[in-house]
Design an enzyme around this catalytic site. Structure first.
Site, short mmCIF file in Angstrom:
data_model
loop_
_atom_site.label_atom_id
_atom_site.label_comp_id
_atom_site.label_asym_id
_atom_site.label_seq_id
_atom_site.Cartn_x
_atom_site.Cartn_y
_atom_site.Cartn_z
N GLU A 1 43.09 40.01 45.87
CA GLU A 1 44.72 40.09 46.12
C GLU A 1 45.64 40.30 45.45
O GLU A 1 45.66 39.25 43.90
CB GLU A 1 44.75 38.94 46.78
CG GLU A 1 44.08 38.39 47.59
CD GLU A 1 44.55 39.29 49.18
OE1 GLU A 1 45.80 39.85 48.95
OE2 GLU A 1 43.53 39.93 49.65
N CYS B 1 54.25 37.16 45.18
CA CYS B 1 53.64 38.21 45.41
C CYS B 1 54.17 39.58 45.80
O CYS B 1 53.83 40.64 45.58
CB CYS B 1 51.95 38.46 45.73
SG CYS B 1 52.10 37.51 46.34
P1 NAD Z 1 47.18 34.19 36.52
O1 NAD Z 1 48.06 34.50 34.79
O2 NAD Z 1 47.41 32.83 36.77
O3 NAD Z 1 45.53 34.53 36.29
C1 NAD Z 1 45.21 34.42 37.54
C2 NAD Z 1 43.74 34.44 37.43
O4 NAD Z 1 43.07 34.94 36.62
C3 NAD Z 1 43.26 33.18 36.29
O5 NAD Z 1 42.52 31.56 36.84
C4 NAD Z 1 42.85 33.17 34.97
O6 NAD Z 1 42.88 32.61 34.31
C5 NAD Z 1 42.79 34.44 35.49
N1 NAD Z 1 42.40 35.53 33.84
C6 NAD Z 1 43.74 35.91 33.37
N2 NAD Z 1 43.58 36.77 32.69
C7 NAD Z 1 41.63 36.29 32.57
C8 NAD Z 1 41.08 38.03 32.15
N3 NAD Z 1 41.46 38.54 30.72
N4 NAD Z 1 39.95 37.75 31.84
C9 NAD Z 1 39.24 36.99 32.85
N5 NAD Z 1 39.93 35.76 33.48
C10 NAD Z 1 41.03 36.25 33.72
O7 NAD Z 1 47.97 34.47 37.42
P2 NAD Z 1 48.93 36.00 36.87
O8 NAD Z 1 48.21 37.19 36.92
O9 NAD Z 1 50.03 36.07 36.22
O10 NAD Z 1 49.38 36.05 38.25
C11 NAD Z 1 50.54 36.87 39.33
C12 NAD Z 1 50.50 37.74 39.38
O11 NAD Z 1 49.38 37.82 41.07
C13 NAD Z 1 51.36 38.84 40.09
O12 NAD Z 1 51.26 40.47 39.61
C14 NAD Z 1 51.11 38.88 41.54
O13 NAD Z 1 51.53 40.16 42.05
C15 NAD Z 1 49.86 38.32 42.02
N6 NAD Z 1 49.20 37.65 42.75
C16 NAD Z 1 49.38 38.12 44.37
C17 NAD Z 1 49.32 37.60 45.23
C18 NAD Z 1 48.73 38.44 46.88
O14 NAD Z 1 47.76 37.59 47.82
N7 NAD Z 1 48.27 39.39 46.30
C19 NAD Z 1 49.34 35.90 45.70
C20 NAD Z 1 50.07 35.80 44.44
C21 NAD Z 1 50.27 36.67 42.88
#
Ligand code: NAD
Length: 489
Positions: A210, A244
Site C-alpha cells: 500500500e 496517502c
Molecule cells: P514510515 O517511515 O513509517 O515507514 C513505513 C514502515 O516502513 C515503518 O514501519 C518503518 O519501520 C519501515 N521502514 C522504513 N524504512 C525501512 C527500511 N529501509 N527497511 C525496512 N523497513 C523500513 O512511513 P512512510 O514511508 O514515511 O509513510 C508515508 C508513505 O506511505 C507515503 O508515501 C504515503 O503515501 C504512503 N501511505 C500509503 C498508504 C496506503 O494505504 N496506500 C497509507 C498511508 C501512507
C-alpha cells in the site's frame, strides 16, 4: 535469538496449534479488538495528539470510526466469507462437488506507516484475524507515542501469542524481514516498498504494498468551482496534507486559476480560521525531517496563499502555489504536506497527457458537471482509485477494494477484500470413485475420436440454469400425469 525472531517463532507456534482457524476464536478476537476502541479512546487520542496534533474528534473520525465499522462488518459476515464458495461446472464435472475454500495463509507480517497509524496498521490486522492467520504487527516508529500505546494495549485485548506487536525502526524491521512469513502487508513509501518486495522474494512470500505517489486533481472549467475547491481543501489539508490519497496537485486551465486560489483561500479560512496555527483541527508535520523536506519544496515556486511556518512547532500553514512548472521541486515527489501546487493545462486532453506521462497514482480526482469529461478521464487514465467531484471518501467504503496500481502499490484490502487478500482461495474438487465412463476420453491411447468427445465436453457451454428449469418442468409434468391418471381412474 533476537526479539524479532522470538516474536515470529511464538506467532508461528501459536498458529500451529490451530486455534486461529476456529471461527469462534476469530470472532472473539475481533470483539475484543472492538472493545479496545470503545474503552481506550482517550489513550489513543492523547498519543495521536502528541504525534500529529490531531483533535480527539478528528482521531475518531479519520482513524477509529472506520476500524469499528470494519470490525463489525467482519464479525457479521465472517461465516459467509469463510464458507465454501460454489462455482460453475462444465459438462465433465457435472456430478462432482466443486467449490473454493478460503484457508488461512499462516503468519502475516503487517508493517504500518505513521500518518494514520491506527487505521493503516489495524485495518490489515482485522483482515488477518478474520482470515484465520497469526500476525506480527509492526507499527511505524515515526509516530513515537502511538507505537508505544499500540504495543501496550493490543496484548491486553487480543491473543498476544498469535498477534504480537514488535516495535522499533529500520534495523528491527529489517530483522523481521529476514524471517519467513506467509504474507507481508506493507504500508509506506514506494522506495521502501521495493526493499520489502526484495526481502519477500527470498522466500517467495506474497506481498501487499500500500504505497503512495502524486494523486492528480483536474478541475474542469465547467463545474461549481466554489464547491469543488471546498472539497479539495478538505482533502488536501486534512492531517496537514499527510494523507496517502490527498490530492497532490491541481491541473486546470489558466483562466480559472485565480478563482481556484480565491475559493481555496475561502475554504481554508472557513475550516481553520484566520490563524490555522491555533485551530484545534489543523495538524502538524510529523517531525523536523519531514518539515525540512516539505519547506525545501516551496523554494522555487510562487506562494499564492499561506507559506507561514514554524520549525520548532512543525507547523506549516495551508499553502497554495500558483503557476507551478512541471520541473519545480514540488512536482518531483509526493508532497505529503500542506502544499497545493496549481499547474496550467490547456484542457482535458492536455490534463490526461500530463497524468499519463507519470507513474500511476493511488487516487485520481476530477471535478466537472459534464459526465463526458468524467468518463473520458476515467477511461483514458489508470490509478488505484478514481473519484469524481469529491476526495478521500472511497477509503471509507468497505465495498470498494482499496489499493494502488503500478508504482502506487499492489493488492488491495477493506471489507471482504482484506479477507480474500489474506486467505488462500483453495480450489477443491471432490469426485466419486465411480462413473469412470466419461473419463476414458482422457486416458491413452489418445485417438481422434476421443479428442472429438473431449472437445465437445470441454468447449461446449451449457446453460445449466436452463437444464435445471427443464428438469423441474419434466418433474412437474410427471406429477401432473400421475395426478390426472389417478383422478381419471
Ligand atoms: P514510515 O517511515 O513509517 O515507514 C513505513 C514502515 O516502513 C515503518 O514501519 C518503518 O519501520 C519501515 N521502514 C522504513 N524504512 C525501512 C527500511 N529501509 N527497511 C525496512 N523497513 C523500513 O512511513 P512512510 O514511508 O514515511 O509513510 C508515508 C508513505 O506511505 C507515503 O508515501 C504515503 O503515501 C504512503 N501511505 C500509503 C498508504 C496506503 O494505504 N496506500 C497509507 C498511508 C501512507
Amino acid at each position: 535469538m533476537s526479539q524479532e525472531q522470538q516474536a515470529v517463532a511464538r506467532a508461528r507456534k501459536a498458529f500451529e496449534t490451530g486455534r486461529s482457524k476456529c471461527l469462534e476464536h476469530r470472532i472473539r478476537q475481533l470483539q475484543n479488538l472492538q472493545l479496545l476502541f470503545t474503552e481506550r479512546q482517550t489513550e489513543i487520542a492523547d498519543a495521536i495528539k502528541k504525534d500529529l496534533n490531531k483533535s480527539e474528534q478528528g482521531t475518531q473520525l479519520y482513524e477509529t470510526l472506520g476500524l469499528e465499522g470494519e470490525i463489525s462488518l467482519a464479525i457479521r459476515k465472517l461465516k459467509e466469507w469463510a464458507a465454501p464458495r460454489s462455482v460453475e461446472k462444465n459438462l465433465l464435472t457435472l456430478s462432482d462437488t466443486i467449490y473454493i475454500k478460503p484457508e488461512p495463509l499462516g503468519v502475516v507480517l503487517i508493517i504500518g506507516a505513521w500518518n494514520y497509524p491506527w487505521a493503516v496498521t489495524i485495518q490489515p490486522l482485522i483482515g488477518a484475524i478474520a482470515a484465520g492467520n497469526a500476525a506480527v504487527v509492526k507499527p511505524s516508529e515515526v509516530c513515537v507515542h502511538t507505537a508505544k500505546v499500540m504495543e501496550r494495549l493490543l496484548p491486553l485485548y487480543i491473543d498476544k501469542e498469535l498477534y504480537p506487536v514488535v516495535t522499533g525502526g529500520v534495523p528491527e524491521t529489517q530483522e523481521l524481514l529476514r524471517q519467513r512469513f506467509d504474507h507481508i502487508f506493507y504500508t509506506g513509501n514506494s522506495t521502501v516498498g521495493k526493499i520489502i518486495m526484495e526481502a519477500a522474494a527470498k522466500n517467495l512470500t506474497p506481498v501487499t504494498l500500500e504505497l503512495g505517489g502524486k494523486s492528480p486533481c483536474y478541475i474542469d472549467k465547467n463545474c461549481d468551482i466554489s464547491l469543488a475547491c471546498r472539497r479539495i481543501t478538505w482533502g488536501k489539508y486534512t492531517n496537514c496534507g499527510q494523507t496517502c490519497i490527498a490530492p497532490d496537485y491541481i491541473l486546470c486551465e489558466p483562466s480559472i486559476q485565480d478563482r481556484v486560489i480565491a475559493e481555496v483561500k475561502k475554504s481554508i479560512k472557513e475550516f481553520y480560521t484566520d490563524n490555522p496555527k491555533t485551530c484545534p483541527d489543523y495538524g502538524r508535520i510529523i517531525n523536523q525531517r519531514h518539515f525540512k523536506r516539505i519547506m525545501e519544496m516551496v523554494t522555487d515556486s510562487t506562494i499564492a496563499a499561506g507559506g507561514e511556518n514554524d520549525e520548532s512547532d512543525c507547523y506549516i500553514a495551508p499553502t497554495v502555489l500558483r503557476d507551478v512548472k512541471p520541473e519545480a521541486k514540488v512536482m518531483q515527489d509526493e508532497i505529503f504536506g500542506p502544499l497545493l501546487p496549481i499547474l496550467s493545462v490547456s484542457g482535458l486532453e492536455d490534463a490526461i497527457k500530463f497524468i499519463n506521462k507519470r507513474e500511476k497514482p493511488l487516487a485520481l480526482y476530477v471535478f466537472s458537471t459534464d459526465k463526458k469529461v468524467i468518463d473520458k478521464m476515467r477511461d483514458e487514465t489508470s490509478s488505484g482509485g478514481f473519484l469524481a467531484n469529491d476526495c478521500l471518501v472511497h477509503f471509507s467504503l468497505s465495498s470498494l477494494p482499496f489499493g494502488g496500481v503500478g508504482n502506487s502499490g499492489m493488492g488491495c484490502y477493506h471489507g471482504k477484500f482484506s479477507f480474500d487478500q489474506l486467505s488462500h482461495l483453495r480450489s477443491c474438487l471432490v469426485k466419486q470413485l465411480k462413473m469412470e465412463g466419461p473419463n476414458s476420453m482422457r486416458y491413452p491411447p489418445h485417438t481422434a475420436k476421443k479428442l472429438g468427445w473431449a472437445r465437445f465436453f470441454i468447449l461446449k457451454t451449457v446453460d445449466l440454469g436452463w437444464i435445471k428449469k427443464m428438469m423441474v418442468f419434466a418433474m412437474l409434468a410427471v406429477v401432473a400425469a400421475v395426478v390426472i391418471q389417478n383422478y381419471v381412474s
